[in-house]
Design a protein around this motif. Structure first.
Motif, PDB file in Angstrom:
ATOM      1  N   LEU A 312       4.044   7.352   1.454  1.00  0.00           N
ATOM      2  CA  LEU A 312       5.075   8.370   1.239  1.00  0.00           C
ATOM      3  C   LEU A 312       6.431   7.890   1.755  1.00  0.00           C
ATOM      4  CD1 LEU A 312       5.422  11.305   0.198  1.00  0.00           C
ATOM      5  CD2 LEU A 312       5.102  12.059   2.562  1.00  0.00           C
ATOM      6  N   LEU A 313       6.427   7.219   2.910  1.00  0.00           N
ATOM      7  CA  LEU A 313       7.672   6.726   3.492  1.00  0.00           C
ATOM      8  C   LEU A 313       8.321   5.676   2.599  1.00  0.00           C
ATOM      9  CD1 LEU A 313       9.564   6.839   5.924  1.00  0.00           C
ATOM     10  CD2 LEU A 313       8.114   5.136   7.051  1.00  0.00           C
ATOM     11  N   ARG A 314       7.514   4.807   2.024  1.00  0.00           N
ATOM     12  CA  ARG A 314       8.070   3.780   1.147  1.00  0.00           C
ATOM     13  C   ARG A 314       8.671   4.398  -0.121  1.00  0.00           C
ATOM     14  NH1 ARG A 314       3.252   1.255   2.622  1.00  0.00           N
ATOM     15  NH2 ARG A 314       2.329   1.583   0.573  1.00  0.00           N
ATOM     16  N   ILE A 315       8.009   5.436  -0.623  1.00  0.00           N
ATOM     17  CA  ILE A 315       8.507   6.078  -1.843  1.00  0.00           C
ATOM     18  C   ILE A 315       9.816   6.812  -1.571  1.00  0.00           C
ATOM     19  CG2 ILE A 315       8.047   7.910  -3.513  1.00  0.00           C
ATOM     20  CD1 ILE A 315       5.044   7.161  -3.250  1.00  0.00           C
ATOM     21  N   VAL A 316       9.860   7.602  -0.500  1.00  0.00           N
ATOM     22  CA  VAL A 316      11.041   8.422  -0.244  1.00  0.00           C
ATOM     23  C   VAL A 316      12.249   7.556   0.114  1.00  0.00           C
ATOM     24  CG1 VAL A 316      10.826   8.844   2.254  1.00  0.00           C
ATOM     25  CG2 VAL A 316      11.692  10.655   0.762  1.00  0.00           C
ATOM     26  N   SER A 317      11.986   6.379   0.686  1.00  0.00           N
ATOM     27  CA  SER A 317      13.085   5.495   1.075  1.00  0.00           C
ATOM     28  C   SER A 317      13.521   4.576  -0.052  1.00  0.00           C
ATOM     29  CB  SER A 317      12.671   4.641   2.278  1.00  0.00           C
ATOM     30  OG  SER A 317      11.634   3.746   1.915  1.00  0.00           O
ATOM     31  N   GLY A 318      12.708   4.512  -1.114  1.00  0.00           N
ATOM     32  CA  GLY A 318      13.006   3.600  -2.205  1.00  0.00           C
ATOM     33  C   GLY A 318      12.592   2.174  -1.926  1.00  0.00           C
ATOM     34  N   GLN A 319      11.960   1.945  -0.761  1.00  0.00           N
ATOM     35  CA  GLN A 319      11.510   0.600  -0.396  1.00  0.00           C
ATOM     36  C   GLN A 319      10.036   0.466  -0.785  1.00  0.00           C
ATOM     37  OE1 GLN A 319      12.913  -0.610   3.596  1.00  0.00           O
ATOM     38  NE2 GLN A 319      14.160   1.251   3.585  1.00  0.00           N
ATOM     39  N   LEU A 320       9.784   0.326  -2.082  1.00  0.00           N
ATOM     40  CA  LEU A 320       8.431   0.387  -2.618  1.00  0.00           C
ATOM     41  C   LEU A 320       7.725  -0.958  -2.543  1.00  0.00           C
ATOM     42  CD1 LEU A 320       9.174   2.537  -5.786  1.00  0.00           C
ATOM     43  CD2 LEU A 320       8.225   3.316  -3.618  1.00  0.00           C
ATOM     44  N   GLY A 321       6.430  -0.883  -2.672  1.00  0.00           N
ATOM     45  CA  GLY A 321       5.636  -2.099  -2.796  1.00  0.00           C
ATOM     46  C   GLY A 321       4.987  -2.540  -1.506  1.00  0.00           C
ATOM     47  N   THR A 322       3.739  -2.965  -1.598  1.00  0.00           N
ATOM     48  CA  THR A 322       3.043  -3.596  -0.486  1.00  0.00           C
ATOM     49  C   THR A 322       2.894  -5.068  -0.831  1.00  0.00           C
ATOM     50  OG1 THR A 322       0.854  -3.271  -1.446  1.00  0.00           O
ATOM     51  CG2 THR A 322       1.718  -1.480  -0.085  1.00  0.00           C
ATOM     52  N   ALA A 323       2.350  -5.806   0.104  1.00  0.00           N
ATOM     53  CA  ALA A 323       2.113  -7.226  -0.168  1.00  0.00           C
ATOM     54  C   ALA A 323       1.171  -7.388  -1.354  1.00  0.00           C
ATOM     55  CB  ALA A 323       1.544  -7.898   1.077  1.00  0.00           C
ATOM     56  N   ALA A 324       0.270  -6.429  -1.553  1.00  0.00           N
ATOM     57  CA  ALA A 324      -0.682  -6.521  -2.665  1.00  0.00           C
ATOM     58  C   ALA A 324       0.029  -6.347  -4.001  1.00  0.00           C
ATOM     59  CB  ALA A 324      -1.773  -5.470  -2.510  1.00  0.00           C
TER      60      ALA A 324
END
Length: 755
Positions: A312-324
């Motif tokens: 959720l934090l990655r989505i709301v911040s726009g900093q998407l994506g994991t290493a996978a």
């Protein structure tokens, strides 16, 4: 004043301080006054990292002459411990803590209570915010949360005012030197690669909100996108729609709809935080709760919730994506605070070599999946998130409970030597793939493999196993948000049988409950289990929830149409339990036959011997069976009353003790003269010295991990069973001081490698 109103009041005052034109030191001086007054605390102090030391930068209540004078190393005193561990301390009596240190220049001798939180910048502690009080008392949750919120604000101030020197921070907190760290082996093995963080840290650039309603709307939209993302990941899974990964992601979706969680985020926004800061604030509270939870199963569910918060934090911040999702570019050792099984399944297995976790537990679902994928995992590596940086070289030795960060050339040479020897052995084992394992005296030993995922069956051909001696059907249940439908179960079982290409597969009926809890099956007894491994689980639970067993029976019968079906019931404690389970299956076979469904060509029923009570009634049980498998893992822990998930007990009791070997011999002897096919399935059979002992006791069928099949095949070809049996018989009649030592010496004298 409510907790939300109180928090909003603090944040409003902090906002005014941050917006003022005074210099950074003046802001820090004002912050300690705001927090001290708000918490009615006689002392509030801020320590910041400077030239590798924690320096007192501001205080309310201590001697002001100590400011910029009192300094301590990271790890020194209570403040240093907080900076080193990145964890909260909340003590009603500071002097009772073993790391307490008294600094006379501060004048703190009259204060008893102490609470401190780390000031975190880019995943690393750059300072500590602490409060003290004359009266001995613990600060309550609301007060600790206020400190954490303030620490977030201070982190923003530090970033803008450059109060911490970046180069000094990198050198002092994340050392560039080689470092060897101990951990808890969750999945043993060797691996090397470069560090990749599972979740690149989301940098929160603004803590305090300009418009609360705008922030609330951002969170609502992020929740919607997160659910869409989970659906998308399911469809992109290598397992395809209906596979295990989809089921795990459905579990996360269930958490995503939790109203209590979304309400807490909204309450944090009400205090005046931005959406990102509110999610982080609630996440910090979750971590605090996790440290207080002793139940590993409940803690594991909290980890799932934290995983969801990270998404959720990655989505709301726009900093998407994991290493996978970004893809691995080189051989990788994955670094994470914790990891869910679904996320592990997302990674490219060709590049993912190992996993190092700051947390992790032996009962975690991800451990079960990692073991099936043959990926070594080391957990409980304290401070790994701050000890290592992206791209650092890592040597992982989960077999020896350690990991090396930034190894020297000499360390690398030693590790490479071990790895080379391992590869040589693996190549030799590969040459035995199509060789039938006969002993020197001509006896055929049957070596089967354990499995639990659809893709595991590919290893049958790769390692030359005689079949699958244990297929753990519970994997599908563990990673599902709801009880897997009969059709889905049937597809999995049919795929497994198809992939086995005629080789036997023994399906163990579902072993869930107890230490393998699932959220959709709850019983009052299961919730109150103080010892889950010995609680309401496996066949006990399945017989209570008969619909579960009926559904699995139909799925197995339909999947095995026209083929032999082998069914094994787990944790049989008395013969009547086997009878009851078999009756459920036979009733379902009659039901399906009556409706014209094609049935298996033959059905063989067996039991897993894990509970010591059944040993005393084997004469009653054996006539009912076609096969019997001894589960050495559970049998050992029950015989010794030693929880195998407890690291203090994991290595205390020896499989080669007469207390284990004598019951194993009795079990085998009870089957002599019967038609029952007896074997062992468990880790004991996959270790060369222990396998030697089992062969000496008369066992001729072993079901083990795929990686152990080559080594055991090689061992078998070196043995004369008559000689080995005679030695074991003598040792059990008159046990030496250490059978392990005696058996090792016996093997060495015959050039039999048992390492």
């Amino acid at each position: 004043m409510s907790a939300v109103a109180s928090a909003r009041s603090i944040l409003t005052q902090l906002h005014d301080v941050m917006a003022s034109r005074i210099h950074p030191q003046g802001k820090l001086d004002r912050v300690v006054d705001v927090i001290g007054e708000a918490l009615d605390s006689e002392v509030c102090s801020i320590y910041l990292l400077r030239q590798g030391m924690l320096e007192l930068f501001a205080t309310r209540g201590l001697n002001t002459s100590a400011v910029h004078v009192t300094r301590m190393a990271v790890g020194e005193g209570l403040t240093g411990v907080i900076a080193q561990t990145n964890e909260i301390l909340n003590l009603d009596e500071a002097k009772s803590h073993p790391d307490f240190q008294y600094r006379p220049e501060t004048g703190e001798e009259k204060f008893h209570s102490f609470a401190g939180v780390p000031i975190v910048y880019r995943e690393r502690a750059v300072g500590v915010l602490c409060v003290q009080h004359v009266d001995p008392r613990k600060y309550d949750v609301v007060e600790i949360e206020a400190l954490q919120t303030t620490a977030m604000v201070l982190s923003e101030l530090i970033a803008h005012a450059e109060l911490v020197d970046e180069e000094d921070f990198d050198q002092s907190v994340a050392t560039r030197d080689a470092e060897v760290v101990e951990g808890l082996p969750l999945v043993k093995g060797l691996a090397s690669g470069r560090a990749v963080f599972h979740q690149p840290r989301v940098t929160i650039h603004q803590v305090m909100a300009d418009d609360v309603e705008v922030e609330r709307d951002r969170v609502y939209r992020a929740f919607g996108r997160m659910r869409e993302q989970i659906d998308s990941l399911t469809s992109q899974s290598e397992f395809g729609i209906g596979g295990e990964q989809e089921a795990v992601l459905e579990t996360y979706k269930m958490f995503a709809y939790d109203e209590g969680w979304s309400r807490r985020i909204n309450e944090a926004i009400d205090t005046g935080l931005t959406a990102e800061a509110a999610i982080e604030r609630v996440q910090q509270h979750t971590r605090l709760r996790m440290r207080e939870i002793e139940d590993p199963l409940l803690a594991e569910r909290m980890h799932d919730l934290e995983d969801l918060a990270n998404r959720l934090l990655r989505i709301v911040s726009g900093q998407l994506g994991t290493a996978a999702t970004q893809g691995l570019r080189y051989d990788t050792i994955l670094i994470a605070r914790n990891l869910g099984p679904a996320e592990l399944l997302e990674y490219d297995r060709r590049r993912l070599k190992g996993v190092v976790l700051e947390e992790g537990s032996l009962t975690a679902h991800v451990v079960i999946v990692a073991r099936a994928m043959n990926i070594p995992v080391l957990g409980r590596v304290r401070g790994v998130m701050s000890r290592v940086r992206e791209g650092d070289e890592i040597l992982l030795d989960a077999s020896e409970s350690r990991v090396t960060f930034r190894p020297t050339a000499a360390m690398g040479d030693v590790f490479d030597s071990r790895f080379a020897k391992r590869r040589e052995k693996q190549a030799a084992y590969a040459d035995l793939r199509d060789v039938e394992p006969f002993t020197r005296c001509g006896t055929r030993i049957h070596i089967l493999m354990n499995a639990g995922l659809r893709d595991d069956i590919a290893a049958l051909k790769l390692v030359g196993a005689d079949g699958v001696g244990l297929f753990r059907t519970e994997f599908q249940f563990l990673v599902s948000a709801t009880l897997p439908a009969r059709e889905r179960q049937m597809r999995l079982y049919r795929d497994v049988l198809d992939s086995a290409r005629g080789k036997p597969v023994i399906f163990r009926t579902v072993d869930i409950g107890g230490d393998k809890a699932v959220p959709y099956l709850r019983t009052s007894l299961a919730q109150d289990d103080e010892n889950p491994a010995m609680g309401w689980r496996a066949l006990r639970l399945a017989l209570e929830r008969e619909a579960l067993l009926k559904s699995q029976a139909r799925a197995l019968f339909e999947a095995a149409a026209g083929r032999e079906l082998n069914v094994m019931f787990p944790m049989v404690s008395e013969p009547w339990e086997f009878d009851a389970a078999k009756t459920v299956f036979e009733d379902q076979r009659a039901f399906l036959t009556g409706r014209g469904k094609p049935m298996p060509s033959a059905v063989r029923y067996g039991a897993m011997l894990e509970v010591p009570s059944i040993v005393e009634v084997l004469d009653l049980l054996i006539p009912k069976l076609e096969f019997l498998s001894v589960g050495t893992n559970d049998l050992t822990q029950f015989l010794f009353a030693a929880d195998r998930a407890n690291p203090k007990l994991a290595e205390r009791y020896d499989w080669l003790s007469p207390a284990i070997l004598r019951p194993l011999r009795r079990i085998h002897q009870a089957t002599i003269g019967s038609q029952v096919d007896i074997g062992v399935c468990g880790e004991m059979g996959g270790r060369r010295l222990e396998a030697l002992a089992l062969l000496g006791l008369g066992y001729r069928r072993l079901s083990i991990t795929p990686a152990a099949i080559g080594p055991i095949k090689e061992l078998v070809r070196q043995i004369d069973l008559a000689e080995l049996t005679e030695a074991m018989t003598g040792w059990l009649a008159r046990p030496p001081s250490d059978i392990r030592v005696a058996l090792s010496a016996w093997a060495a004298a015959r050039d039999i490698d048992v390492d």
